[in-house]
Design a protein around this motif. Structure first.
Motif, PDB file in Angstrom:
ATOM      1  N   ARG A 133      -0.722   0.503 -13.371  1.00 26.40           N
ATOM      2  CA  ARG A 133      -0.500   0.695 -11.933  1.00 26.40           C
ATOM      3  C   ARG A 133       0.831   0.068 -11.525  1.00 26.40           C
ATOM      4  NH1 ARG A 133      -4.365  -2.689  -9.867  1.00 26.40           N
ATOM      5  NH2 ARG A 133      -4.834  -3.294 -11.988  1.00 26.40           N
ATOM      6  N   LEU A 134       1.474   0.689 -10.568  1.00 22.33           N
ATOM      7  CA  LEU A 134       2.732   0.136 -10.053  1.00 22.33           C
ATOM      8  C   LEU A 134       2.824   0.417  -8.558  1.00 22.33           C
ATOM      9  CD1 LEU A 134       4.960   2.639  -9.504  1.00 22.33           C
ATOM     10  CD2 LEU A 134       4.906   2.699 -11.996  1.00 22.33           C
ATOM     11  N   TRP A 135       3.687  -0.355  -7.891  1.00 21.01           N
ATOM     12  CA  TRP A 135       3.967  -0.133  -6.471  1.00 21.01           C
ATOM     13  C   TRP A 135       5.365   0.451  -6.356  1.00 21.01           C
ATOM     14  CZ3 TRP A 135       0.717  -0.391  -2.410  1.00 21.01           C
ATOM     15  CH2 TRP A 135      -0.501  -1.073  -2.595  1.00 21.01           C
ATOM     16  N   ALA A 136       5.436   1.721  -5.954  1.00 19.54           N
ATOM     17  CA  ALA A 136       6.732   2.340  -5.684  1.00 19.54           C
ATOM     18  C   ALA A 136       7.156   1.924  -4.278  1.00 19.54           C
ATOM     19  CB  ALA A 136       6.593   3.854  -5.772  1.00 19.54           C
ATOM     20  N   PHE A 137       8.438   1.573  -4.129  1.00 20.39           N
ATOM     21  CA  PHE A 137       8.945   1.227  -2.801  1.00 20.39           C
ATOM     22  C   PHE A 137      10.027   2.213  -2.407  1.00 20.39           C
ATOM     23  CE2 PHE A 137      12.024  -0.949  -0.015  1.00 20.39           C
ATOM     24  CZ  PHE A 137      11.186  -1.115   1.086  1.00 20.39           C
ATOM     25  N   ASN A 138       9.806   2.892  -1.292  1.00 29.86           N
ATOM     26  CA  ASN A 138      10.790   3.823  -0.767  1.00 29.86           C
ATOM     27  C   ASN A 138      11.186   3.358   0.636  1.00 29.86           C
ATOM     28  OD1 ASN A 138      12.219   6.010   0.305  1.00 29.86           O
ATOM     29  ND2 ASN A 138      11.145   7.429  -1.064  1.00 29.86           N
ATOM     30  N   ALA A 139      12.410   2.844   0.729  1.00 30.92           N
ATOM     31  CA  ALA A 139      12.853   2.242   1.994  1.00 30.92           C
ATOM     32  C   ALA A 139      12.996   3.279   3.102  1.00 30.92           C
ATOM     33  CB  ALA A 139      14.185   1.525   1.782  1.00 30.92           C
ATOM     34  N   GLU A 140      13.273   4.531   2.729  1.00 30.37           N
ATOM     35  CA  GLU A 140      13.546   5.541   3.752  1.00 30.37           C
ATOM     36  C   GLU A 140      12.308   6.319   4.169  1.00 30.37           C
ATOM     37  OE1 GLU A 140      16.752   7.473   1.761  1.00 30.37           O
ATOM     38  OE2 GLU A 140      17.888   5.621   2.033  1.00 30.37           O
ATOM     39  N   LYS A 141      11.269   6.278   3.367  1.00 29.53           N
ATOM     40  CA  LYS A 141      10.086   7.074   3.703  1.00 29.53           C
ATOM     41  C   LYS A 141       8.859   6.204   3.946  1.00 29.53           C
ATOM     42  CE  LYS A 141      11.591  11.262   1.325  1.00 29.53           C
ATOM     43  NZ  LYS A 141      11.408  11.958   0.053  1.00 29.53           N
ATOM     44  N   GLU A 142       7.989   6.175   2.951  1.00 26.93           N
ATOM     45  CA  GLU A 142       6.656   5.619   3.216  1.00 26.93           C
ATOM     46  C   GLU A 142       6.516   4.136   2.879  1.00 26.93           C
ATOM     47  OE1 GLU A 142       7.470   8.054   1.201  1.00 26.93           O
ATOM     48  OE2 GLU A 142       6.819   7.592  -0.807  1.00 26.93           O
ATOM     49  N   GLY A 143       7.605   3.469   2.507  1.00 25.20           N
ATOM     50  CA  GLY A 143       7.487   2.060   2.139  1.00 25.20           C
ATOM     51  C   GLY A 143       6.813   1.913   0.790  1.00 25.20           C
ATOM     52  N   LEU A 144       5.781   1.084   0.725  1.00 20.39           N
ATOM     53  CA  LEU A 144       5.095   0.830  -0.551  1.00 20.39           C
ATOM     54  C   LEU A 144       3.979   1.841  -0.788  1.00 20.39           C
ATOM     55  CD1 LEU A 144       4.832  -3.041  -0.233  1.00 20.39           C
ATOM     56  CD2 LEU A 144       5.979  -1.854  -2.127  1.00 20.39           C
ATOM     57  N   GLN A 145       3.942   2.394  -1.982  1.00 26.05           N
ATOM     58  CA  GLN A 145       2.885   3.332  -2.365  1.00 26.05           C
ATOM     59  C   GLN A 145       2.360   2.956  -3.739  1.00 26.05           C
ATOM     60  OE1 GLN A 145       1.891   6.731  -0.959  1.00 26.05           O
ATOM     61  NE2 GLN A 145       2.461   5.535   0.836  1.00 26.05           N
ATOM     62  N   ALA A 146       1.048   2.835  -3.859  1.00 35.43           N
ATOM     63  CA  ALA A 146       0.454   2.542  -5.169  1.00 35.43           C
ATOM     64  C   ALA A 146       0.436   3.808  -6.017  1.00 35.43           C
ATOM     65  CB  ALA A 146      -0.957   2.011  -4.985  1.00 35.43           C
ATOM     66  N   GLU A 147       0.764   3.649  -7.293  1.00 30.95           N
ATOM     67  CA  GLU A 147       0.751   4.788  -8.224  1.00 30.95           C
ATOM     68  C   GLU A 147       0.073   4.373  -9.508  1.00 30.95           C
ATOM     69  OE1 GLU A 147       4.382   6.652  -9.495  1.00 30.95           O
ATOM     70  OE2 GLU A 147       5.153   6.756  -7.440  1.00 30.95           O
ATOM     71  N   GLU A 148      -0.578   5.351 -10.129  1.00 35.92           N
ATOM     72  CA  GLU A 148      -1.101   5.114 -11.467  1.00 35.92           C
ATOM     73  C   GLU A 148      -0.335   6.026 -12.406  1.00 35.92           C
ATOM     74  OE1 GLU A 148      -5.244   4.664 -11.637  1.00 35.92           O
ATOM     75  OE2 GLU A 148      -5.371   4.885 -13.807  1.00 35.92           O
ATOM     76  N   ARG A 149       0.112   5.482 -13.521  1.00 38.56           N
ATOM     77  CA  ARG A 149       0.907   6.280 -14.466  1.00 38.56           C
ATOM     78  C   ARG A 149       0.485   5.957 -15.888  1.00 38.56           C
ATOM     79  NH1 ARG A 149       7.265   7.208 -13.236  1.00 38.56           N
ATOM     80  NH2 ARG A 149       7.132   7.550 -10.987  1.00 38.56           N
ATOM     81  N   ARG A 150       0.744   6.907 -16.744  1.00 34.96           N
ATOM     82  CA  ARG A 150       0.517   6.696 -18.171  1.00 34.96           C
ATOM     83  C   ARG A 150       1.505   5.649 -18.688  1.00 34.96           C
ATOM     84  NH1 ARG A 150      -1.964  10.130 -22.231  1.00 34.96           N
ATOM     85  NH2 ARG A 150      -2.834  11.183 -20.430  1.00 34.96           N
ATOM     86  N   LEU A 151       1.043   4.764 -19.524  1.00 33.27           N
ATOM     87  CA  LEU A 151       1.937   3.740 -20.082  1.00 33.27           C
ATOM     88  C   LEU A 151       2.754   4.330 -21.221  1.00 33.27           C
ATOM     89  CD1 LEU A 151      -0.369   0.602 -20.241  1.00 33.27           C
ATOM     90  CD2 LEU A 151       1.596   0.988 -18.740  1.00 33.27           C
ATOM     91  N   PRO A 152       4.004   3.876 -21.329  1.00 33.12           N
ATOM     92  CA  PRO A 152       4.854   4.406 -22.393  1.00 33.12           C
ATOM     93  C   PRO A 152       4.578   3.714 -23.718  1.00 33.12           C
ATOM     94  CG  PRO A 152       6.055   2.769 -21.148  1.00 33.12           C
ATOM     95  CD  PRO A 152       4.696   2.864 -20.511  1.00 33.12           C
ATOM     96  N   ALA A 153       4.843   4.415 -24.808  1.00 34.48           N
ATOM     97  CA  ALA A 153       4.923   3.744 -26.111  1.00 34.48           C
ATOM     98  C   ALA A 153       6.341   3.181 -26.173  1.00 34.48           C
ATOM     99  CB  ALA A 153       4.697   4.745 -27.223  1.00 34.48           C
TER     100      ALA A 153
END
Ligand SMILES: [Zn+2]
Length: 354
Positions: free
Chosen positions: A9-29
């Motif tokens: 899980r990570l928190w994407a931060f977009n200063a111009e739009k929605e601010g903080l958004q939680a995301e779930e993503r596949r982990l990289p090898a």
């Protein structure tokens, strides 16, 4: 170890739009030279708060958080076998890492400034894309890129303190390097934030004759005493001081100006606090010349500073209340509340437990 089927899980931060958004993503090898870290603890630095509040601009969207530590969960082919102190790296080790990654041997690296190299990759500041993630602390994982300076941190160091190393402590270690030997000298610490506290402790341990802390808040001056300050001053009292070294952490123009006035002949001012847009500082050139003053700026730090920061924390975390600087704590699920707390209450640090 194959983690390609697991997610983080990570928190994407977009200063111009929605601010903080939680995301779930596949982990990289992890790829060549890379190490996957399970983040353990993040502390929100003032830069993070300023970016969140719109006072600083970063790439958009990004993953904020660069004061962070964690443990190795996967190592790619050709991953570093040893850290910057020559200690072997193994799964499960607790690490801190530089805010930057850049190839060794570049022109800037040769000059002791790898944090400004042309190929700079900067944790907590990079663009978040579908292909590139796991480069900020406010996430379950960090993917350490090739050429990231890494230092193993002793397990005896409290996890909150381990998190503070790779911004606050390492920056201050860099400030001390630029200040030169302070043994027997009078040192003014300008600004009683997290950097100011570590500056007090480092100046004290380096044998300064006097460690004066200036801050408008009396509570912060009291904290300064706990971190080794011999004297606490209101900012207006700085004008009457005579010091050899100023470590300026507040970023307040008037504090930078009064710090220069307090310097004796041959004195040196190290400016590390002013890392956001602000009015220009007035410098009296004649006084700089006649009193042979030096002003040096520092942004981030180099490998040597990071190593010194880790060693300082390992050697002195029992002596000074470093963990208490993380005055508030939130879970990773509550990161927006953690930012709001940091902005409204201005504690030394808000911690985020991963
Ligand atoms: Zn920072």
């Amino acid at each position: 170890m194959n983690r390609s089927d697991s997610t983080g899980r990570l928190w994407a931060f977009n200063a111009e739009k929605e601010g903080l958004q939680a995301e779930e993503r596949r982990l990289p090898a992890p790829g060549t030279g890379e190490i996957l870290i399970a983040n353990e603890y993040v502390t929100l630095c003032r830069s993070d708060l300023k970016t969140y509040a719109g006072a600083r601009k970063e790439k958009n969207p990004t993953i904020l958080g660069h004061e962070v530590s964690g443990r190795i969960v996967d190592m790619g082919p050709g991953a570093p076998e040893k850290d910057e102190r020559g200690a072997p790296l193994r799964l499960g080790d607790r690490l801190t890492w530089a805010v930057f990654a850049s190839a060794p041997g570049s022109a800037m690296d040769e000059r002791g400034m790898p944090q400004k190299a042309a190929d700079l990759f900067k944790y907590g500041h990079e663009q978040l894309t579908p292909q590139s993630a796991w480069h900020g602390g406010l996430a379950t994982h960090t993917l350490l890129r090739r050429h990231t300076p890494i230092v193993k941190v002793a397990d005896a160091v409290p996890v909150k303190v381990a998190a503070l190393i790779n911004c606050a402590v390492a920056t201050m270690a860099g400030g001390m390097r630029l200040a030169g030997a302070v043994s027997g000298k009078r040192v003014l610490i300008s600004g009683g934030g997290t950097l100011g506290m570590f500056a007090c402790a480092m100046a004290r341990e380096a044998g300064a004759a006097e460690v004066c802390l200036a801050d408008p808040k009396s509570a912060r001056l009291e904290w300064g005493r706990r971190f080794g300050a011999s004297q606490g001053l209101e900012p207006e009292q700085v004008a009457g001081l005579e010091v050899d070294v100023v470590l300026e952490t507040s970023g307040v123009p008037s504090a930078m100006e009064s710090g220069l006035k307090a310097l004796q002949t041959g004195g040196v001012a190290i400016w590390v606090g002013a890392v956001f847009p602000q009015p220009a500082v007035k410098v009296d050139a004649e006084q700089v010349i006649r009193r042979l003053l030096t002003i040096r700026g520092l942004h981030n730090y180099n490998r040597e500073d990071l190593v010194r920061a880790v060693t300082f924390v390992e050697d002195h975390h029992h002596q000074y209340p470093m963990a208490a600087l993380v005055e508030e704590e939130y879970d990773l699920s509550a990161v927006p509340a953690a930012f709001d707390c940091g902005i409204k209450q201005s504690p030394f640090r808000v911690g985020v437990k991963i």
